[in-house]
Every structure is written in C-alpha cells, then in structure tokens.
Design a protein around this motif. Structure first.
Motif, PDB file in Angstrom:
ATOM      1  N   GLN A 254      35.655  38.862  33.524  1.00  0.00           N
ATOM      2  CA  GLN A 254      36.207  40.173  34.768  1.00  0.00           C
ATOM      3  C   GLN A 254      36.995  41.105  33.902  1.00  0.00           C
ATOM      4  N   PHE A 255      38.482  40.618  33.783  1.00  0.00           N
ATOM      5  CA  PHE A 255      39.349  41.778  33.007  1.00  0.00           C
ATOM      6  C   PHE A 255      38.543  42.095  31.846  1.00  0.00           C
ATOM      7  N   ASP A 256      37.556  41.575  30.716  1.00  0.00           N
ATOM      8  CA  ASP A 256      36.811  41.991  29.897  1.00  0.00           C
ATOM      9  C   ASP A 256      35.796  43.324  30.723  1.00  0.00           C
ATOM     10  N   ASN A 257      36.246  43.541  31.651  1.00  0.00           N
ATOM     11  CA  ASN A 257      34.787  44.199  32.324  1.00  0.00           C
ATOM     12  C   ASN A 257      35.457  45.110  32.778  1.00  0.00           C
TER      13      ASN A 257
ATOM     14  N   SER B 127      38.848  43.814  42.808  1.00  0.00           N
ATOM     15  CA  SER B 127      37.852  42.847  43.074  1.00  0.00           C
ATOM     16  C   SER B 127      38.381  41.143  42.511  1.00  0.00           C
ATOM     17  N   VAL B 128      39.238  41.945  41.060  1.00  0.00           N
ATOM     18  CA  VAL B 128      40.642  40.769  40.602  1.00  0.00           C
ATOM     19  C   VAL B 128      41.262  39.813  41.466  1.00  0.00           C
ATOM     20  N   ALA B 129      41.609  40.074  42.496  1.00  0.00           N
ATOM     21  CA  ALA B 129      42.124  39.788  43.714  1.00  0.00           C
ATOM     22  C   ALA B 129      41.627  39.104  44.637  1.00  0.00           C
ATOM     23  N   ARG B 130      40.337  38.659  44.395  1.00  0.00           N
ATOM     24  CA  ARG B 130      39.796  38.485  46.147  1.00  0.00           C
ATOM     25  C   ARG B 130      39.698  37.235  44.479  1.00  0.00           C
ATOM     26  N   ASN B 131      38.784  37.380  43.597  1.00  0.00           N
ATOM     27  CA  ASN B 131      38.934  36.004  42.740  1.00  0.00           C
ATOM     28  C   ASN B 131      40.304  35.777  42.763  1.00  0.00           C
ATOM     29  N   LEU B 132      41.164  36.056  42.158  1.00  0.00           N
ATOM     30  CA  LEU B 132      42.357  35.455  42.403  1.00  0.00           C
ATOM     31  C   LEU B 132      42.700  34.348  43.170  1.00  0.00           C
ATOM     32  N   GLU B 133      42.467  35.185  44.461  1.00  0.00           N
ATOM     33  CA  GLU B 133      42.333  33.798  45.589  1.00  0.00           C
ATOM     34  C   GLU B 133      42.087  32.676  45.226  1.00  0.00           C
ATOM     35  N   LYS B 134      40.753  32.648  44.629  1.00  0.00           N
ATOM     36  CA  LYS B 134      40.350  31.353  45.253  1.00  0.00           C
ATOM     37  C   LYS B 134      40.663  30.089  43.684  1.00  0.00           C
ATOM     38  N   ASP B 135      41.954  30.422  43.375  1.00  0.00           N
ATOM     39  CA  ASP B 135      42.244  29.349  43.005  1.00  0.00           C
ATOM     40  C   ASP B 135      44.182  29.604  42.815  1.00  0.00           C
TER      41      ASP B 135
ATOM     42  N   GLU C  43      46.935  41.267  46.150  1.00  0.00           N
ATOM     43  CA  GLU C  43      46.716  42.323  45.991  1.00  0.00           C
ATOM     44  C   GLU C  43      47.689  42.984  45.399  1.00  0.00           C
ATOM     45  N   ASP C  44      48.813  42.761  46.367  1.00  0.00           N
ATOM     46  CA  ASP C  44      50.217  43.751  45.658  1.00  0.00           C
ATOM     47  C   ASP C  44      50.856  43.014  44.941  1.00  0.00           C
ATOM     48  N   ALA C  45      50.472  41.457  44.425  1.00  0.00           N
ATOM     49  CA  ALA C  45      51.264  40.641  43.524  1.00  0.00           C
ATOM     50  C   ALA C  45      50.424  41.422  41.902  1.00  0.00           C
ATOM     51  N   ALA C  46      48.982  41.863  42.217  1.00  0.00           N
ATOM     52  CA  ALA C  46      48.588  42.316  41.353  1.00  0.00           C
ATOM     53  C   ALA C  46      48.407  43.493  40.861  1.00  0.00           C
TER      54      ALA C  46
END
Length: 270
Positions: free
Chosen positions: A26-29, A36-44, A70-73
């Motif tokens: 996702q970072f490479d996209n 959207s990255v934050a939503r995935n981060l919350e899964k781990d 999301e705020d941290a990201a």
C-alpha cells in the motif's frame, strides 16, 4: 551445502504478518491515502501500539498526544510509517537464543540504515528504500542464529572477510541467505539485490546503486564502532575506492544528531 538445504533444515521460516505485507504494498501505491493506511494499521494491534508510542515520543510529539491511529499516522508521515511497519514486522519475526544480543543486533542494523539514508541523499537514491535495506542487510545472519544454531560459530566471525569465510565454509554467505529470505517474503527486487550484493557491490547487476550505498554504510558503521563513534579517527580511517565520490566531511557533520535520533527510533521497536 546449498541454500535450499539450509532452508530445509529450518524448523520454521520467520514470517511477516500479512497485514504488514499488505501495508508495504500500500505504501508503494501512489493512490494510497493516510486514511486508508490507518485503517489497515488498526488491524495489527502490535504495530498500531508501536505507531502510537512513536507518535507520542519526544521526537514527534506535538502540543497534545495522539489518541488515534489516523492522527498518529498524519503526525509521522508516509516515509516514517513505511519504515516503522517494515522494521516492526522484521524485528518481530525472529526469536533467538538468550545468549544472542538481539537488541545490539538491531541497534547496529539501524545504525547502518541511518548511514544508508544519508548516503542515498548524497547520490540521489531513494533514501527510505536505502534505510530499509540497511535495517534488513544482516537478516541472513539472524536467520542462521535463530534457526540453524550449528552454523552460528561461523556466522559470528567478524571482519570484512566474513562473507568470504562463510562462503568457503558453507558454500554461501549471509548476503545470499538474507536475499533468499527477502525473496521468500516477497520483498521488492531492489531490496533483495542490495542485500545479495552488499559484500560485492561492484558486481551488482545493471550497476544497481543500492548495493554500493549499503556497502559504504557498513564500512562507515564499522569505522564508527572501531573508533568510538563519529570521531576524527573514524573519519581518517575511511578511504579507498568504495568511498570515492562521497562527501565524508558533510556526512560526519550530520551523523551524530541523526544516529541519536534513529537509535531512539530503534529502541521503540526492540
């Protein structure tokens, strides 16, 4: 013995969580957003906790604490998030014997990564990819320490000829082992090539620049270790064709502050 035989002897292959693999892609996209990255981060939850801790550390903390991913990201930014996600996934993948200094291993890896980032900026190579290569440059050694302890005595041999000694003893060295593990983790070819050719950068395919950057960073890190940090003696010790074209005076001006910051970053992860 060949690498396939070594990997077949491992009881289990260290694995990167699927969430982390998805995030790296996702970072490479370029179409990815922080939301959207934050939503995935919350899964781990493990990675999410480290992100909150880093966002609220002295290095990044603003006027108030970050309470949401999301705020941290947003506070950390894409580059730092990418580095943290991959580094967290890699550092969490290995379990070693108590006698092995795992924290010292990662601190050394992050030092090489910090120097790689500085060098990459000098020569116009992607600095964050160079940092990632630095973090992962020695995972071949770590894999053998963690999964094939009967080879550990050979791996512990130090010095510039370590890869050559391992090749003589085993038929391959830690760069090849690390590159093979990176391949099995489906990491980008740029990273695999840098790891594979770090001990022989002038033979990298298509004159790829990252293996040379990594080799230079390792050389500089070894000089810092031998001479008590970014000292005049360490600067004088650095010479030879590998370092041609590098502004070492500029590098040494920036090193102390950067190494201290990235040491703190490493300690958030290890």
């Amino acid at each position: 013995m060949d690498i396939e035989a070594l990997f077949s002897e491992l009881h289990s292959l260290p694995s990167i969580p699927k969430v982390a693999q998805d995030l790296i892609q996702q970072f490479d996209n370029p179409a990815s957003s922080l939301e959207s990255v934050a939503r995935n981060l919350e899964k781990d939850p493990v990675i999410a906790a480290k992100i909150l801790r880093l966002a609220n550390s002295a290095r990044f903390r603003g006027a108030r604490e970050s309470a949401s991913i999301e705020d941290a990201a947003s506070r950390l930014g894409f580059n730092t998030l990418r580095t943290l996600v991959l580094a967290s996934a890699v550092t969490g993948a290995f379990k070693t014997e108590a006698a092995f200094d795992l924290k010292g291993f990662w601190l050394k890896s992050f030092q090489v990564a910090s120097i790689s980032r500085l060098l990459a900026k000098q020569v116009g190579v992607d600095a964050e990819i160079a940092f990632t290569c630095g973090v992962m440059h020695n995972i071949g050694e770590l894999l053998i320490q963690a999964g094939a302890p009967r080879f550990a005595a050979i791996i512990r041999a130090s010095g510039a000829s370590r890869a050559a000694n391992e090749t003589l003893q085993l038929g391959f060295g830690y760069p090849e082992v690390g590159a093979e593990l990176a391949k099995r983790w489906h990491l980008p070819e740029l990273i695999r090539t840098a790891i594979a050719y770090q001990a022989n950068p002038f033979h990298a395919p298509n004159n790829a620049p990252l293996p040379k950057v990594l080799a230079q960073a390792i050389c500089i890190s070894d000089a810092l270790e031998a001479h008590g940090g970014a000292t005049p003696d360490a600067r004088v010790a650095l010479e030879g064709p590998l370092l041609e074209g590098i502004d070492l005076d500029l590098l040494f001006e920036k090193l102390p502050a950067l190494l201290e910051a990235d040491k703190a970053f490493a300690e958030q992860l290890t």
